[in-house]
Design an enzyme around this catalytic site. Structure first.
Site, PDB file in Angstrom:
ATOM      1  N   HIS A 356      54.973  46.227  72.789  1.00  0.00           N
ATOM      2  CA  HIS A 356      53.964  47.255  73.057  1.00  0.00           C
ATOM      3  C   HIS A 356      52.740  46.320  73.815  1.00  0.00           C
ATOM      4  CE1 HIS A 356      50.844  50.498  72.773  1.00  0.00           C
ATOM      5  NE2 HIS A 356      51.788  51.222  73.155  1.00  0.00           N
ATOM      6  N   CYS A 357      52.380  45.288  73.403  1.00  0.00           N
ATOM      7  CA  CYS A 357      51.453  44.272  73.693  1.00  0.00           C
ATOM      8  C   CYS A 357      51.712  43.842  75.348  1.00  0.00           C
ATOM      9  CB  CYS A 357      51.166  42.918  72.907  1.00  0.00           C
ATOM     10  SG  CYS A 357      51.062  43.544  71.208  1.00  0.00           S
TER      11      CYS A 357
END
Ligand code: KQY
Length: 364
Positions: A356-357
Site C-alpha cells: 500500500h505504501c
C-alpha cells in the site's frame, strides 16, 4: 494544470473516493535509494515489478523512475506499464503522489499536501525530501489535473483511509506527533481533513503497528474494505507488545460510528509472527547521514493490512509465514469478486513499508 489556492475540495463539491471504488490507474515509483533498499534497489525491484504486473492486470499502471534507473525500469516492466522519467528522493508513492478527489461530474483533481519525510528535522527519516515534495504537482501536470495547494499542512497518503462516504480513519501517534504540524491543534488538523478530503467524521485510532517508522500510519493497521467495514491487524499473542496496541484500536473502533451513523463491522486480519531484519540484510543497506538505517534483529512493521485494492484484485503482502494463507482467506471472504494475489515482499518491508505504501490509486 491550475494550482488552486483559494478554495478547498469540500467547498467545490469534491471528495476523496474510497480505494474500493473504481480506479483509472495506479502510480508507483521505481526503487533506487541505497539507504532504503538493499544494494540500491536490486533486491526490492523484483517485488516492485511483480506488484506492478499484478495491478496492471486490471488497471493502467504508471511507474516513475529516476534518470539513472529509467532504462532498468523500462526493461524490467512489461510494455503495457507506462514508465516516465521523474526524479524523487525515494519510492513511496502512497505518501507523496497526489491524493485524488472527485466530484459528481467525474472530474478528478489532486491535493498537494506538504511532505517532510515523516517528521522533518524533528524525527524524519531522510534529508532532503524536496523532490518527493514536488511529485504531486509534477504528476498532476503530467495528467492534466488541477491541484489544490495544501503544502502548509504536512500529511502523507498512508496516514489516512477513507470510506468515500464521509468517514476518515487516522492515528493519533502519527497525526499528532511533533514532527508534522506541531503548531496545529487536533481540532485544526481534523478541520483540514474535513475540508480537503470532504469528510464529516474522523475516527482517531491511538496507534499503528509496533516499530512502524512512520509513527504508525493507519494503512498498516486498519483499512476500509467496504462502507461500514474495516480490517484490523490482530494478534492473539498476549506476550507481543502489539497485542495491547491492536486491542486499543479495537476498543476505539467498537465505540465509533461512521459519518452515516453506522457501527463498524470489524474483521480481524492476523499478523505474521514478528519479522526481524538479519545482519546480512543490514549489510546491503547504505548508511543514512552518519548512522545505519537498520540494526540486526530490529523488528520490522510487517502487516497484511498494507494491501492494495485494484479494480480486479487485492494485492497483499506475503512474509513466508503460516498466517499468509489465513490472511488470504480473510481477504477472499471480504472481496469475493476480486482475485487475491499474494506477493512475497520482505525486500520491500526492509525499506520500511509495503504494497500500500508504494502505490497510489487514481479514481476513475
Ligand atoms: O509509508 C511508508 N511506510 C514509508 C516509510 C518510509 C521509510 C523510509 N525508509
Amino acid at each position: 494544470m491550475k494550482i488552486i489556492r483559494n478554495s478547498t475540495p469540500a467547498a467545490d463539491g469534491f471528495r476523496m473516493p474510497a480505494e474500493f471504488e473504481g480506479h483509472e490507474g495506479c502510480i508507483m515509483i521505481f526503487p533506487e535509494r541505497s539507504d532504503s533498499w538493499q544494494y540500491g534497489g536490486y533486491a526490492a525491484r523484483k517485488a516492485f515489478v511483480q506488484i506492478a504486473e499484478a495491478i496492471a492486470k486490471s488497471e493502467k499502471v504508471t511507474v516513475c523512475a529516476g534518470g539513472r534507473q529509467y532504462d532498468q525500469a523500462r526493461s524490467m516492466l512489461p510494455d503495457q506499464i507506462r514508465v516516465v522519467e521523474m526524479s524523487s528522493n525515494d519510492a513511496w508513492a502512497r505518501d507523496y503522489a497526489p491524493t485524488f478527489v472527485k466530484n459528481d461530474a467525474g472530474v478528478i483533481r489532486g491535493v498537494d499536501w506538504g511532505f517532510n519525510a515523516w517528521g522533518g528535522l524533528y524525527d524524519g527519516l531522510y534529508f532532503p525530501w524536496d523532490k518527493d515534495n514536488q511529485m504531486a504537482r509534477k504528476l498532476c501536470d503530467l495528467m492534466d489535473r488541477d491541484i489544490y495547494d495544501k503544502r502548509d499542512f504536512i500529511l502523507e497518503g498512508g496516514s489516512i483511509h477513507v470510506d468515500g462516504e464521509g468517514t476518515c480513519i487516522v492515528t493519533e501517534s502519527c497525526l499528532l506527533g511533533k514532527g508534522r504540524n506541531p503548531e496545529l491543534s487536533r481540532e485544526q488538523i481534523q478541520e483540514n481533513l474535513q475540508k480537503y478530503l470532504n469528510v464529516s467524521k474522523v475516527i482517531w485510532l491511538p496507534c499503528g503497528i509496533y516499530n512502524d517508522e512512520t509513527d504508525g500510519h493507519v494503512d498498516n493497521i486498519c483499512a476500509f474494505t467496504a462502507p461500514g467495514e474495516v480490517v484490523l491487524a490482530w494478534t492473539e499473542d498476549r506476550e507481543d507488545v502489539q497485542y495491547a496496541m491492536s486491542g486499543a484500536c479495537l476498543n476505539c473502533l467498537e465505540e465509533a460510528v461512521d459519518a452515516r451513523g453506522r457501527k463498524l463491522r470489524i474483521h480481524k486480519l492476523p499478523l505474521p509472527k514478528p519479522v526481524t531484519v538479519t545482519e546480512e540484510e543490514c549489510e546491503g543497506l547504505d548508511c543514512c547521514g552518519d548512522g545505519p538505517v537498520r540494526t540486526p534483529g530490529e523488528r520490522l512493521a510487517a502487516s497484511y493490512v498494507n494491501f492494495y485494492i485494484a479494480n480486479g484484485s487485492i494485492v497483499v503482502p506475503g512474509f513466508g509465514d503460516p498466517a499468509d494463507e489465513e490472511a488470504k482467506a480473510v481477504l477472499g471472504e471480504l472481496f469475493p469478486d476480486r482475485e487475491i494475489i499474494q506477493i512475497y515482499t520482505r525486500d520491500i518491508l526492509i525499506g520500511g513499508g509495503n504494497i500500500h505504501c508504494i502505490t497510489q490509486q487514481i479514481p476513475k
